[in-house]
Design a protein around this motif. Structure first.
Motif, PDB file in Angstrom:
ATOM      1  N   ARG A 281       9.658   6.143   0.132  1.00 46.99           N
ATOM      2  CA  ARG A 281       9.204   6.412  -1.238  1.00 46.99           C
ATOM      3  C   ARG A 281      10.360   6.870  -2.125  1.00 46.99           C
ATOM      4  O   ARG A 281      10.407   6.519  -3.315  1.00 46.99           O
ATOM      5  CB  ARG A 281       8.069   7.441  -1.259  1.00 46.99           C
ATOM      6  N   HIS A 282      11.330   7.602  -1.558  1.00 47.26           N
ATOM      7  CA  HIS A 282      12.448   8.076  -2.399  1.00 47.26           C
ATOM      8  C   HIS A 282      13.298   6.900  -2.875  1.00 47.26           C
ATOM      9  O   HIS A 282      13.879   6.939  -3.966  1.00 47.26           O
ATOM     10  CB  HIS A 282      13.301   9.096  -1.637  1.00 47.26           C
TER      11      HIS A 282
ATOM     12  N   TRP B  34       0.846  -1.188   0.000  1.00 49.14           N
ATOM     13  CA  TRP B  34       0.000   0.000   0.000  1.00 49.14           C
ATOM     14  C   TRP B  34       0.887   1.246   0.000  1.00 49.14           C
ATOM     15  O   TRP B  34       1.967   1.250   0.567  1.00 49.14           O
ATOM     16  CB  TRP B  34      -0.911   0.025   1.226  1.00 49.14           C
ATOM     17  N   GLY B  35       0.420   2.310  -0.666  1.00 52.56           N
ATOM     18  CA  GLY B  35       1.153   3.572  -0.694  1.00 52.56           C
ATOM     19  C   GLY B  35       1.771   3.889  -2.030  1.00 52.56           C
ATOM     20  O   GLY B  35       2.502   4.878  -2.176  1.00 52.56           O
ATOM     21  N   GLU B  36       1.435   3.074  -3.052  1.00 52.23           N
ATOM     22  CA  GLU B  36       2.072   3.252  -4.356  1.00 52.23           C
ATOM     23  C   GLU B  36       1.691   4.552  -5.045  1.00 52.23           C
ATOM     24  O   GLU B  36       2.446   5.064  -5.883  1.00 52.23           O
ATOM     25  CB  GLU B  36       1.800   2.057  -5.272  1.00 52.23           C
ATOM     26  N   MET B  37       0.523   5.122  -4.708  1.00 51.69           N
ATOM     27  CA  MET B  37       0.125   6.381  -5.345  1.00 51.69           C
ATOM     28  C   MET B  37       1.119   7.490  -5.033  1.00 51.69           C
ATOM     29  O   MET B  37       1.361   8.383  -5.857  1.00 51.69           O
ATOM     30  CB  MET B  37      -1.278   6.776  -4.882  1.00 51.69           C
ATOM     31  N   ALA B  38       1.728   7.444  -3.850  1.00 58.37           N
ATOM     32  CA  ALA B  38       2.672   8.486  -3.448  1.00 58.37           C
ATOM     33  C   ALA B  38       4.002   8.378  -4.186  1.00 58.37           C
ATOM     34  O   ALA B  38       4.853   9.264  -4.061  1.00 58.37           O
ATOM     35  CB  ALA B  38       2.919   8.422  -1.941  1.00 58.37           C
TER      36      ALA B  38
ATOM     37  N   ARG C 151      -1.457  11.994   0.645  1.00 59.30           N
ATOM     38  CA  ARG C 151      -1.805  11.722   2.040  1.00 59.30           C
ATOM     39  C   ARG C 151      -2.614  10.437   2.114  1.00 59.30           C
ATOM     40  O   ARG C 151      -3.292  10.066   1.156  1.00 59.30           O
ATOM     41  CB  ARG C 151      -2.587  12.894   2.653  1.00 59.30           C
ATOM     42  N   GLN C 152      -2.509   9.792   3.240  1.00 58.49           N
ATOM     43  CA  GLN C 152      -3.207   8.530   3.448  1.00 58.49           C
ATOM     44  C   GLN C 152      -4.709   8.734   3.402  1.00 58.49           C
ATOM     45  O   GLN C 152      -5.258   9.600   4.069  1.00 58.49           O
ATOM     46  CB  GLN C 152      -2.801   7.956   4.818  1.00 58.49           C
TER      47      GLN C 152
ATOM     48  N   LEU D 129       4.461  -1.476 -11.617  1.00 53.08           N
ATOM     49  CA  LEU D 129       3.669  -0.659 -10.696  1.00 53.08           C
ATOM     50  C   LEU D 129       2.393  -0.163 -11.377  1.00 53.08           C
ATOM     51  O   LEU D 129       1.310  -0.181 -10.780  1.00 53.08           O
ATOM     52  CB  LEU D 129       4.502   0.518 -10.199  1.00 53.08           C
ATOM     53  N   VAL D 130       2.511   0.272 -12.619  1.00 48.10           N
ATOM     54  CA  VAL D 130       1.335   0.728 -13.357  1.00 48.10           C
ATOM     55  C   VAL D 130       0.353  -0.433 -13.537  1.00 48.10           C
ATOM     56  O   VAL D 130      -0.873  -0.253 -13.415  1.00 48.10           O
ATOM     57  CB  VAL D 130       1.745   1.316 -14.722  1.00 48.10           C
TER      58      VAL D 130
END
Length: 229
Positions: free
Chosen positions: A109-110, A81-85, A91-92, A126-127
């Motif tokens: 994320r970096h 979870w969190g791939e959109m960032a 934000r969550q 990822l896409v």
């Protein structure tokens, strides 16, 4: 505590990485253990990590102002979870909560963004993952809007049956969350869900013992028709 390379390698988007890149992830990420009911990521907080479930399960929950919960997604080992960032600061949306004792790998994320730049196949994977999530979300919206509770339950059992265990009399599936939480996911109440389970059993479509999370699908073809598949 699991070893980090296998944790990363178990995630589909990282399976294209060479060993040196997996070792780089090992150095960048950290482990965190969460007890049942503990919040892994809180609604509204900046998304700073890609959260990978190594062991256990977690649920993503949206809560209304009135306190009603909607389970949007359940994550098991290898899911994240969190791939959109990874594409833009975010934000969550909703609370990510451990359903049981859960070990998570938190990847900054970096670090993932750096790998995406150097290994384009990671970005492609990822896409693909985001496209699958979008399809699942659209299916959930359609289920809530077009199917009644019985049909939504039938559709959920059909999805579980795809990875169930073959038995002499059908396919055994294990519901991956307590019935009360499945009721929230399906947009109904535990009482209504219990009645629908009994109705499916009465029609000879499933076999279920009260309180158990194991269901044996006895007639998958009829269950599919009931679900509108």
């Amino acid at each position: 505590m699991p070893d980090l390379p296998s944790c990363a390698a178990g995630v589909p988007i990282f399976q294209v990485l060479p060993q040196d890149a997996l070792r780089e992830l090992t150095a960048a990420l950290r482990h965190a253990r969460f007890g049942e009911g503990e919040t892994i990521a809180a609604d509204g907080a900046p998304v700073e990590y890609l959260v990978v479930v190594a062991h256990g399960r977690a649920k993503l929950v949206h809560t209304s102002a009135a306190g009603r919960e909607q389970v949007v997604r359940v994550l098991g080992p290898g899911e994240f979870w969190g791939e959109m960032a990874l594409f833009a600061p975010a934000r969550q949306e909703g609370d990510l909560i451990a359903l049981e004792e859960t070990m998570a790998c938190l990847v900054p994320r970096h670090a993932v963004q750096s790998l995406m730049q150097r290994y384009p196949d990671v970005a492609v994977r990822l896409v693909e993952s985001l496209a699958q999530r979008l399809a699942a979300s659209e299916q959930l919206i359609a289920d809530l809007g077009l199917r009644d509770v019985g049909q939504r339950l039938a559709a959920e059992l059909c999805r579980l049956a795809e990875t169930g265990t073959a038995r002499m009399r059908g396919v055994a599936v294990r519901v991956p969350m307590p019935w009360a939480q499945l009721a929230m996911k399906l947009g109904t109440t535990p009482e209504s869900l219990s009645r629908k389970l009994k109705a499916l059993a009465g029609q000879g479509l499933i076999q279920h013992r009260g309180g158990s999370r194991e269901v044996v699908v006895l007639d998958l073809e009829r269950l599919l028709r009931l679900a509108g598949k």
